[in-house]
Write a protein that holds these residues in place. Structure first.
Motif, PDB file in Angstrom:
ATOM      1  N   PRO A   2       0.821  -1.203   0.000  1.00 53.10           N
ATOM      2  CA  PRO A   2       0.000   0.000   0.000  1.00 53.10           C
ATOM      3  C   PRO A   2       0.862   1.262   0.000  1.00 53.10           C
ATOM      4  CG  PRO A   2      -0.388  -1.322   1.975  1.00 53.10           C
ATOM      5  CD  PRO A   2       0.651  -2.012   1.174  1.00 53.10           C
ATOM      6  N   LEU A   3       0.322   2.291  -0.570  1.00 55.11           N
ATOM      7  CA  LEU A   3       1.004   3.572  -0.616  1.00 55.11           C
ATOM      8  C   LEU A   3       1.093   4.163   0.782  1.00 55.11           C
ATOM      9  CD1 LEU A   3       2.088   5.987  -2.305  1.00 55.11           C
ATOM     10  CD2 LEU A   3      -0.270   6.766  -2.428  1.00 55.11           C
ATOM     11  N   GLN A   4       2.273   4.530   1.182  1.00 56.52           N
ATOM     12  CA  GLN A   4       2.488   5.115   2.505  1.00 56.52           C
ATOM     13  C   GLN A   4       2.306   6.636   2.428  1.00 56.52           C
ATOM     14  OE1 GLN A   4       2.960   3.139   5.211  1.00 56.52           O
ATOM     15  NE2 GLN A   4       2.619   1.526   3.698  1.00 56.52           N
ATOM     16  N   PRO A   5       1.759   7.268   3.488  1.00 59.14           N
ATOM     17  CA  PRO A   5       1.537   8.716   3.465  1.00 59.14           C
ATOM     18  C   PRO A   5       2.800   9.517   3.172  1.00 59.14           C
ATOM     19  CG  PRO A   5       0.429   7.730   5.339  1.00 59.14           C
ATOM     20  CD  PRO A   5       1.246   6.648   4.690  1.00 59.14           C
ATOM     21  N   GLU A   6       3.940   9.066   3.695  1.00 63.62           N
ATOM     22  CA  GLU A   6       5.180   9.814   3.444  1.00 63.62           C
ATOM     23  C   GLU A   6       5.589   9.757   1.974  1.00 63.62           C
ATOM     24  OE1 GLU A   6       5.822   5.849   5.311  1.00 63.62           O
ATOM     25  OE2 GLU A   6       4.872   7.656   6.042  1.00 63.62           O
ATOM     26  N   THR A   7       5.267   8.663   1.295  1.00 63.73           N
ATOM     27  CA  THR A   7       5.537   8.554  -0.137  1.00 63.73           C
ATOM     28  C   THR A   7       4.661   9.538  -0.902  1.00 63.73           C
ATOM     29  OG1 THR A   7       6.069   6.217   0.132  1.00 63.73           O
ATOM     30  CG2 THR A   7       5.621   6.973  -2.109  1.00 63.73           C
ATOM     31  N   LEU A   8       3.410   9.606  -0.527  1.00 64.75           N
ATOM     32  CA  LEU A   8       2.472  10.516  -1.177  1.00 64.75           C
ATOM     33  C   LEU A   8       2.917  11.968  -1.028  1.00 64.75           C
ATOM     34  CD1 LEU A   8      -0.198  10.569  -2.705  1.00 64.75           C
ATOM     35  CD2 LEU A   8      -1.359  10.758  -0.519  1.00 64.75           C
ATOM     36  N   SER A   9       3.466  12.320   0.104  1.00 66.73           N
ATOM     37  CA  SER A   9       3.890  13.707   0.332  1.00 66.73           C
ATOM     38  C   SER A   9       5.111  14.086  -0.520  1.00 66.73           C
ATOM     39  CB  SER A   9       4.178  13.933   1.819  1.00 66.73           C
ATOM     40  OG  SER A   9       5.329  13.215   2.205  1.00 66.73           O
ATOM     41  N   ARG A  10       5.846  13.103  -1.004  1.00 61.24           N
ATOM     42  CA  ARG A  10       7.032  13.375  -1.830  1.00 61.24           C
ATOM     43  C   ARG A  10       6.731  13.390  -3.336  1.00 61.24           C
ATOM     44  NH1 ARG A  10       9.507   9.533   1.819  1.00 61.24           N
ATOM     45  NH2 ARG A  10       9.351   8.001   0.162  1.00 61.24           N
ATOM     46  N   CYS A  11       5.480  13.258  -3.714  1.00 62.56           N
ATOM     47  CA  CYS A  11       5.121  13.245  -5.137  1.00 62.56           C
ATOM     48  C   CYS A  11       5.383  14.593  -5.778  1.00 62.56           C
ATOM     49  CB  CYS A  11       3.632  12.939  -5.306  1.00 62.56           C
ATOM     50  SG  CYS A  11       3.202  11.267  -4.901  1.00 62.56           S
ATOM     51  N   THR A  12       5.786  14.543  -7.023  1.00 59.70           N
ATOM     52  CA  THR A  12       5.916  15.786  -7.783  1.00 59.70           C
ATOM     53  C   THR A  12       4.552  16.141  -8.355  1.00 59.70           C
ATOM     54  OG1 THR A  12       6.386  14.733  -9.901  1.00 59.70           O
ATOM     55  CG2 THR A  12       8.274  15.130  -8.433  1.00 59.70           C
ATOM     56  N   TYR A  14       3.654  16.230 -11.251  1.00 59.69           N
ATOM     57  CA  TYR A  14       3.346  15.446 -12.450  1.00 59.69           C
ATOM     58  C   TYR A  14       3.009  13.987 -12.145  1.00 59.69           C
ATOM     59  CZ  TYR A  14       5.358  19.535 -14.590  1.00 59.69           C
ATOM     60  OH  TYR A  14       5.610  20.813 -14.962  1.00 59.69           O
ATOM     61  N   GLN A  15       3.159  13.567 -10.904  1.00 55.53           N
ATOM     62  CA  GLN A  15       2.862  12.177 -10.540  1.00 55.53           C
ATOM     63  C   GLN A  15       1.415  12.050 -10.100  1.00 55.53           C
ATOM     64  OE1 GLN A  15       6.216  11.819  -7.731  1.00 55.53           O
ATOM     65  NE2 GLN A  15       6.658   9.906  -8.830  1.00 55.53           N
ATOM     66  N   ARG A  16       0.850  10.866 -10.387  1.00 55.68           N
ATOM     67  CA  ARG A  16      -0.524  10.573  -9.981  1.00 55.68           C
ATOM     68  C   ARG A  16      -0.565   9.194  -9.352  1.00 55.68           C
ATOM     69  NH1 ARG A  16      -1.896  13.041 -15.197  1.00 55.68           N
ATOM     70  NH2 ARG A  16      -2.776  15.063 -14.706  1.00 55.68           N
ATOM     71  N   TYR A  17      -1.487   9.055  -8.406  1.00 56.07           N
ATOM     72  CA  TYR A  17      -1.718   7.759  -7.756  1.00 56.07           C
ATOM     73  C   TYR A  17      -3.198   7.447  -7.827  1.00 56.07           C
ATOM     74  CZ  TYR A  17       2.954   7.516  -5.782  1.00 56.07           C
ATOM     75  OH  TYR A  17       4.301   7.416  -5.617  1.00 56.07           O
ATOM     76  N   ASN A  18      -3.537   6.190  -8.012  1.00 57.00           N
ATOM     77  CA  ASN A  18      -4.941   5.815  -7.992  1.00 57.00           C
ATOM     78  C   ASN A  18      -5.301   5.049  -6.717  1.00 57.00           C
ATOM     79  OD1 ASN A  18      -3.701   3.425  -8.538  1.00 57.00           O
ATOM     80  ND2 ASN A  18      -4.964   2.877 -10.298  1.00 57.00           N
TER      81      ASN A  18
END
Length: 103
Positions: A2-12, A14-18
């Motif tokens: 699963p996507l971790q919150p800290e990973t989500l906060s480092r998105c540029t 131009y990145q997208r997650y579903n």
């Protein structure tokens, strides 16, 4: 994984997650019931939005008791982690319900 919150906060930009953290709490029938039931215990009238639900195997004896009280009732069995109607069954009083994980 699963996507971790800290990973989500480092998105540029131009990145997208579903998939977002903890969305499985809304995506699985067993987790939805557990969350609604927890809120129903806290706010009884506000969360009376869902029929009584039994998760197998832990609620098996309560389900069997409830079935005895209304022999003409039809019951709906849904697998907790399926979609598009797969595995859904209508259960009459005479049908056998197996005490197994996943329903």
């Amino acid at each position: 994984a699963p996507l971790q919150p800290e990973t989500l906060s480092r998105c540029t930009k131009y990145q997208r997650y579903n998939h977002f953290p903890n969305t499985w709490q809304l995506g699985r029938k067993d987790n939805v019931w557990k969350n609604i039931n927890r809120m129903k215990r806290k706010f009884t009238e506000d969360y009376d939005v869902c029929p009584q639900t039994y998760l197998l195997p832990e609620d098996y004896s309560r389900l069997m008791t409830e079935r005895e009280l209304d022999p003409k009732a039809l019951w709906i069995m849904k697998p907790v982690a399926s979609s598009c109607g797969r595995g859904i069954k209508l259960i009459a009083r005479s049908a056998k319900i197996h005490n197994k994980q996943g329903y």
